[in-house]
Enzyme design. Structure first.
Site, PDB file in Angstrom:
ATOM      1  N   ASP A 339      43.903  -7.858 -17.244  1.00 50.16           N
ATOM      2  CA  ASP A 339      44.870  -7.373 -16.276  1.00 50.16           C
ATOM      3  C   ASP A 339      44.268  -7.533 -14.977  1.00 50.16           C
ATOM      4  OD1 ASP A 339      47.225  -6.142 -15.189  1.00 50.16           O
ATOM      5  OD2 ASP A 339      46.059  -4.346 -14.945  1.00 50.16           O
ATOM      6  N   ASP A 538      44.858  -1.371 -17.831  1.00 49.46           N
ATOM      7  CA  ASP A 538      44.772   0.093 -17.358  1.00 49.46           C
ATOM      8  C   ASP A 538      46.192   1.171 -17.331  1.00 49.46           C
ATOM      9  OD1 ASP A 538      45.294   0.387 -13.985  1.00 49.46           O
ATOM     10  OD2 ASP A 538      45.492  -1.469 -14.932  1.00 49.46           O
ATOM     11  N   ASP A 542      50.279  -2.335 -19.691  1.00 50.59           N
ATOM     12  CA  ASP A 542      49.202  -3.022 -20.452  1.00 50.59           C
ATOM     13  C   ASP A 542      49.226  -2.607 -22.022  1.00 50.59           C
ATOM     14  OD1 ASP A 542      48.496  -4.535 -18.237  1.00 50.59           O
ATOM     15  OD2 ASP A 542      47.130  -2.815 -17.505  1.00 50.59           O
TER      16      ASP A 542
END
Length: 654
Positions: A339, A538, A542
């Site tokens: 990410d 995080d 996600d």
């Protein structure tokens, strides 16, 4: 204000999350395992102290009962379904050991398996807690507008497609929909991962569970509560968590075959000599010896010490690996998807550029002082970033007056006799001046451009961006070296910002503008191409990808509860360089597991052959069995040393 107004929904408080977490002793598996362990330890102390058998014998019996009844019951259920598992065989082996006087060995076996079952139950319960807690992001009620202009407070489950709802400043959006009227900034980091609130105008889409800013919005509902993005996230996490990895399926097949083979062999060792005229006692003794030496205790310890030692070592260096199975699987990764916001970046906006315009007569310090003074009363994240930048530079902020904030536009305030406005360039310009060049440059570089005007004239442009983590580039290089494949960037942020960051750290494969379901699709696409994928993220957005991946790793400091619970491992101190290091450590552990399995297999084969081809004395069989167990256990403990982590860092290219 009418009596139908509801209090703005707020995000779950930490103490609420704690109350949702299942307590360890609330699980029956944990209570039975704790009781079995307590009885075993007390009995062992008495036995080693030379106490009479009547003092420790009943305690061992209680350990057998409390730790063995549940796997025994499940094993019997499996038998009714014509299935054998190792847990049932361990109960039989423990009882067999007790029948020939090896009570302590049998009790230890019971305790090991009871504890393993309790840990598995706890991990499952905690994941379920976190998934249920995600639903708290969406408010319980919403303000529905009626045809005659009135307001009704209704449960969000009662909203239907086409309803019009009012979202006041500070409230969470109650349903997925589209803005009909109003302007505001909406923090939708929980859904898209974007680090900054997004301006919303009529025609823009909003998502349930996202947090409205300072403006009021009228939103037309476009999806039922059960079909909202946040509800789909919950379903995807649950579905992906229930999917079995190929490694797990292989273990189940091996377990079944081993169970059948062990039962058949034990019966044969007992019945064949008996049929040929051997004495009952001798045949039983040989069969029980076979049961002990053929039991997989050594094999279990051959795999666990290296993996548990690696887990402990990783924990000392800020990586929480949740189970031995996870530690084993981390080493299989050949592709890493990361990410952007909060993972490769710090997740906090910072001022990166201060560009005074030529005709303004201001230098950078004066421009930043005026902007920070105007923004000082505001609670907007960009305002906090500007004020923080001024304080970092030691600038003194003058007092402001007549402060005003317009959602989606910016702020205005009186500063030192001037009217200072700070906000979106397109909204503040209205044809006055032409700061297009610095604005375009900043936006092309993936930054957010903020225009500062003084008395209506453009004075300068500020660039704001999420700062890259200092170790991001080194981590990308190490991961590429370790896996043989460059990492992939999966982000909900805009393509221009994603491309700029990817170029900076050395990532070629960039997939931007992704919602949670798109991230899952990207992971599955990589898996369909034969990749073993690790996802590092995080946020709540996600979590589905973390669950769908072969291995999921969450950033610990700013990570959402759901991401932390769904992930297989957590980077506690947000040190990205530990990601390649823990992969390398896992590979070391896997090599030691193979070594230990070879040693355990050789001992078992030799002892079984001796028992079948000759006469293996029971004490010697126990000695060989326990000796191999100690040997492989000590070999696995080598990974506890600091040198093991240093080797992992070198292997990852640090």
């Amino acid at each position: 204000m009418t009596s139908t107004l509801t209090r703005p929904a707020s995000p779950p408080r930490p103490q609420d999350a704690i109350r949702r977490r299942t307590r360890v002793l609330a699980l029956p598996e944990a209570r039975w395992a704790a009781a079995a362990t307590a009885f075993f330890l007390l009995a062992l102390v008495l036995q080693l102290a030379g106490a009479p058998a009547w003092t420790w014998g009943p305690l061992y019996a209680m350990s057998y009962c409390t730790g063995g009844w549940e796997p025994g019951r499940e094993g019997l259920k499996a038998l009714r379904d014509k299935t054998l598992d190792v847990d049932l065989l361990m109960i039989v082996a423990a009882l067999g050991a007790a029948s020939i006087g090896q009570v302590m060995d049998g009790a230890l076996l019971i305790v090991i398996f009871a504890t393993s079952g309790a840990l598995e139950a706890l991990a499952t319960a905690r994941t379920a807690d976190s998934v249920r807690g995600l639903l708290d992001l969406a408010p319980a009620t919403a303000t529905r507008l009626t045809a005659d202009g009135g307001e009704q407070t209704v449960a969000v489950e009662e909203l239907t497609v086409g309803d019009i709802v009012l979202v006041r400043p500070g409230e969470r959006v109650g349903a997925d929909g589209r803005v009909l009227d109003g302007a505001s900034e909406v923090d939708q980091a929980t859904i898209t991962g974007e680090p900054l609130p997004v301006a919303k105008e009529p025609g823009d889409e909003v998502f349930a569970g996202t947090l409205n800013g300072t403006g009021a919005l009228r939103v037309r509902v476009e999806r039922d509560a059960s079909d909202s993005v946040i509800a789909r996230i919950v379903r995807m996490v649950e579905e992906a968590s229930e999917t079995k990895a190929p490694t797990q399926l292989f273990i189940e097949k091996v377990e079944q075959r081993y169970s059948i083979g062990m039962v058949a062999a034990t019966l044969a060792v007992f019945l064949v000599p008996l049929a040929l005229g051997a004495a009952l006692t001798g045949s039983l003794l040989r069969a029980m010896t076979f049961m002990i030496v053929a039991s997989p205790c050594a094999v279990v310890l051959a795999t666990m010490p290296p993996l548990l030692s690696a887990i402990a070592n990783a924990g000392r260096h800020g990586v929480l690996v949740k189970s031995a199975v996870v530690m084993e699987r981390l080493g299989q990764v050949d592709t890493v998807a990361l990410d952007k916001t909060g993972t490769l970046t710090e997740g906090t906006p910072r001022v990166t550029d201060v560009t005074p315009l030529t005709d303004s007569g201001l230098d950078a310090a004066a421009l930043l002082t005026l902007a920070a003074a105007a923004e000082h009363p505001s609670e907007h994240p960009l305002a906090r970033a500007i004020v923080a930048a001024a304080r970092e530079r030691g600038l003194t902020l003058p007092d402001t007056e007549d402060f005003d904030s317009t959602p989606g536009v910016g702020v205005t305030a009186g500063v030192d006799g001037h009217i200072v406005a700070v906000g979106t360039p397109a909204r503040l310009l209205n044809g006055a001046g032409d700061p297009a060049a610095p604005v375009v440059r900043l936006e092309e570089e993936g930054r957010t451009a903020v225009l500062v005007t003084v008395d209506g004239a453009p004075a300068g442009v500020l660039g704001i961006a999420d700062r890259l983590r200092p170790d991001a580039t080194a981590t990308i290089t190490s991961l590429a070296h370790l896996t043989g494949t460059k990492p992939v960037l999966l982000t909900g942020d805009n393509p221009r910002a994603a491309a700029r960051l990817a170029a900076e750290v050395g990532i070629d494969d960039v997939r931007a503008g992704l919602l949670p379901q798109h991230k899952v699709a990207a992971v599955r696409e990589l898996q369909a191409a034969g990749r073993t994928v690790m996802v590092v993220g995080d946020g709540v957005n996600d979590a589905p990808a973390l669950a769908a991946a072969h291995s999921g790793v969450a950033m610990g400091r700013a990570g959402s509860d759901l991401a932390l619970e769904t992930a297989d491992a957590v980077i506690v101190r947000d040190e990205l360089t530990t990601v390649p290091a823990v992969i390398a450590l896992s590979r070391q552990a896997r090599r030691l597991v193979v070594q230990n399995l070879v040693v355990a297999g050789v001992f078992i084969a030799a002892l079984v052959t001796w028992d079948l081809a000759g006469t293996l004395p029971l004490p010697l069989g126990v000695l060989g069995h326990e000796g191999s167990t100690v040997l492989v256990g000590l070999n696995g403990l080598r990974l506890l040393r600091e040198a093991a982590w240093q080797r992992a860092e070198r292997a990852s290219g640090h």
